[in-house]
Enzyme design. Structure first.
Site, PDB file in Angstrom:
ATOM      1  N   CYS A  23      -4.728  -3.268   3.890  1.00 15.20           N
ATOM      2  CA  CYS A  23      -4.156  -3.193   5.417  1.00 15.20           C
ATOM      3  C   CYS A  23      -4.895  -2.796   6.559  1.00 15.20           C
ATOM      4  CB  CYS A  23      -3.781  -1.583   4.862  1.00 15.20           C
ATOM      5  SG  CYS A  23      -2.201  -0.730   6.841  1.00 15.20           S
ATOM      6  N   GLU A  67       0.617  -1.447  -0.238  1.00 17.15           N
ATOM      7  CA  GLU A  67      -0.046   0.171   0.355  1.00 17.15           C
ATOM      8  C   GLU A  67       0.797   0.686  -0.632  1.00 17.15           C
ATOM      9  OE1 GLU A  67      -3.940   1.891   2.593  1.00 17.15           O
ATOM     10  OE2 GLU A  67      -2.327   0.467   3.498  1.00 17.15           O
ATOM     11  N   LYS A  77      -9.481   0.371  -0.656  1.00 20.66           N
ATOM     12  CA  LYS A  77      -9.980   0.523   0.397  1.00 20.66           C
ATOM     13  C   LYS A  77     -11.413   0.865   1.392  1.00 20.66           C
ATOM     14  CE  LYS A  77      -7.023   1.224   4.175  1.00 20.66           C
ATOM     15  NZ  LYS A  77      -5.535   1.691   4.404  1.00 20.66           N
TER      16      LYS A  77
END
Length: 490
Positions: free
Chosen positions: A188, A55, A155
């Site tokens: 993440c 990321e 995300k």
């Protein structure tokens, strides 16, 4: 199959809040993409069939909403048409980064997963449309070995990312490979939440996950390699996790994880990137996952009666709902009650009992959760360990409900040091750790000296308790914990 992940030390903008033009943004990103290109070639030479990048690896971080704009590529998220950015670069403007990634995949005949910033114009009629008329997403893209864009994921759980928007609905994105079947992807902070991570894995019965991350390590319970491994173990899947490498920011920790073996990189000392290549088995569907056992446990759990055991896993007592149990340690006489103490760990107020002597049995409770430990040290060491419990809402850097039983090495010999970040230990301890967890989602953590991973001898449910046991860790024990996520209480 052979997988690769690259932990990348990204070349960062010296001033991410400054406004620059697209040309300057592309120049900076191009320097990172040059490194990506070298790594794709190196991975392909070693036989890798898929490579994953971290990321924020291409553009960096700490942007504002307006300063990141020149770094964003255009991706039409809704399109169902197949598009090959390398071969069809003329179709859309502002797709230079996608084109380069697509060409890397095509030239090296490799599946490639990367993270980049993307933009998508929206109409003001759209109730979610930001006031500047565009969505800005933190996105993962996956390309097949022909350079075809096969999946785009936006995300969902942003971590203090003012530059980006959350998509209105969670994306469930998977792509198919000839060598390992379906892969899912998320990014993440997503790994700590039900949506979309858990939902995606369960809905599609996934056995492989690609996971770009920019993770700041937080000991003792949330170091990158520690939690990535626990996630692979809990869901019985393979995870290809690529982290960014910026030790000064506490960011390192990547790996290729299977439920029983890991190939990891954690390095807080030196700079530069690291390519990990490993051959791993395709996880087949006939593994009995700990989660399936969890579901069975869930059906058997009588919510009107929380169980807790006084000395052994089998000896059960019932408390009627609402009665609760006091904070207490094993009933070896009232003198032990005074020994429980509170200390902050992971920004949460844990209740601890000290782990003294060569061997013993301990119990500590908070709310409905009781944790139990039997232990034996191989040899005496001058180190303080403690058994801690937390059952509550975590509220710092995100809000989510945690149930945790944790055996940790303290930072010093004072109780106040329990919960501190510790990286080295010498004590070799045989232990059994268990708790009457109220959620089926338990992530078993086992971290040893130097931030290395170890594997439990036994783990799983027994009589409504989750058990983790180990005879003699391979090196000094840092953390052995049951990290439970009670998603419904978030």
């Amino acid at each position: 199959y052979v997988a690769a992940v690259y932990e990348h030390e990204s070349i960062l903008s010296p001033n991410p809040t400054a406004l620059v033009d697209r040309h300057s943004a592309l120049e900076l990103m191009g320097r990172n993409l040059d490194i990506y290109e070298q790594q794709v070639v190196a991975a392909a030479r070693q036989g890798a069939q898929i490579i994953v990048f971290p990321e924020d690896g291409i553009h960096g971080f700490n942007f504002t909403r307006s300063s990141i704009y020149p770094y964003l590529d255009f991706v039409l998220h809704s399109h169902s048409a197949r598009w090959n950015p390398c071969r069809e670069s003329y179709l859309f403007n502002d797709t230079e980064v996608l084109q380069r990634l697509s060409c890397m995949a095509l030239k090296n005949k490799i599946f490639l997963v990367a993270n980049l910033g993307t933009k998508q114009p929206c109409e003001h009629a759209d109730p979610h449309c930001p006031s500047d008329g565009r969505y800005q997403f933190n996105s993962n893209v996956a390309f097949d070995a022909d350079g075809m864009l096969v999946a785009t994921y936006r995300k969902h759980n942003l971590y203090f990312e003012d530059a980006f928007d959350s998509p209105p609905e969670p994306d469930y994105k998977i792509f198919d490979t000839p060598f390992a079947g379906k892969f899912g992807m998320f990014t993440c902070f997503d790994i700590l939440f039900y949506e979309p991570a858990v939902s995606l894995i369960r809905q599609y019965n996934l056995k492989q996950v690609v996971y770009p991350t920019a993770w700041m390590n937080q000991l003792p319970l949330l170091a990158a390699v520690e939690f990535q491994q626990a996630f692979a173990t809990a869901f019985n899947i393979n995870i290809l996790a690529a982290n960014i490498h910026h030790p000064s920011l506490g960011m390192t920790g990547s790996g290729i994880y299977t439920p029983v073996k890991s190939f990891i990189y954690h390095n807080m000392e030196s700079y530069g990137g690291k390519l990990i290549v490993a051959e791993i088995p395709v996880v087949t569907k006939d593994y009995k996952t700990s989660l399936e056992n969890n579901e069975r446990f869930r059906e058997n759990l009588y919510h009107s009666c929380e169980t807790f055991s006084s000395s052994s896993v089998d000896d059960q007592v019932c408390f009627k709902e609402g009665q609760g149990t006091p904070d207490r340690v094993s009933e070896k006489g009232s003198e032990q009650l005074a020994l429980s103490f509170h200390a902050e760990m992971m920004y949460d107020n844990f209740t601890f009992v000290p782990v003294w002597g060569d061997k013993g049995e301990l119990q500590v409770c908070a709310n409905t959760l009781c944790c139990y430990l039997t232990y034996q040290r191989a040899a005496p060491t001058n180190e303080l360990y403690a058994l801690g419990v937390f059952d509550g809402l975590h509220t710092v850097h995100g809000t989510y409900y945690v149930q945790a039983c944790a055996l940790v090495k303290c930072g010093g010999l004072n109780f106040s040091t329990c919960g501190q970040e510790v990286t080295d230990a010498t004590a070799l301890i045989d232990f059994q750790l268990w708790g009457n967890m109220s959620t089926p989602y338990i992530f078993p953590l086992l971290l040893t000296s130097g931030i290395t991973l170890d594997y439990a001898d036994h783990m799983g449910w027994k009589n409504n308790h989750y058990l983790l046991s180990k005879n003699r860790t391979s090196s000094g024990l840092l953390t052995a914990a049951l990290y439970g996520r009670w998603y419904e209480k978030d």
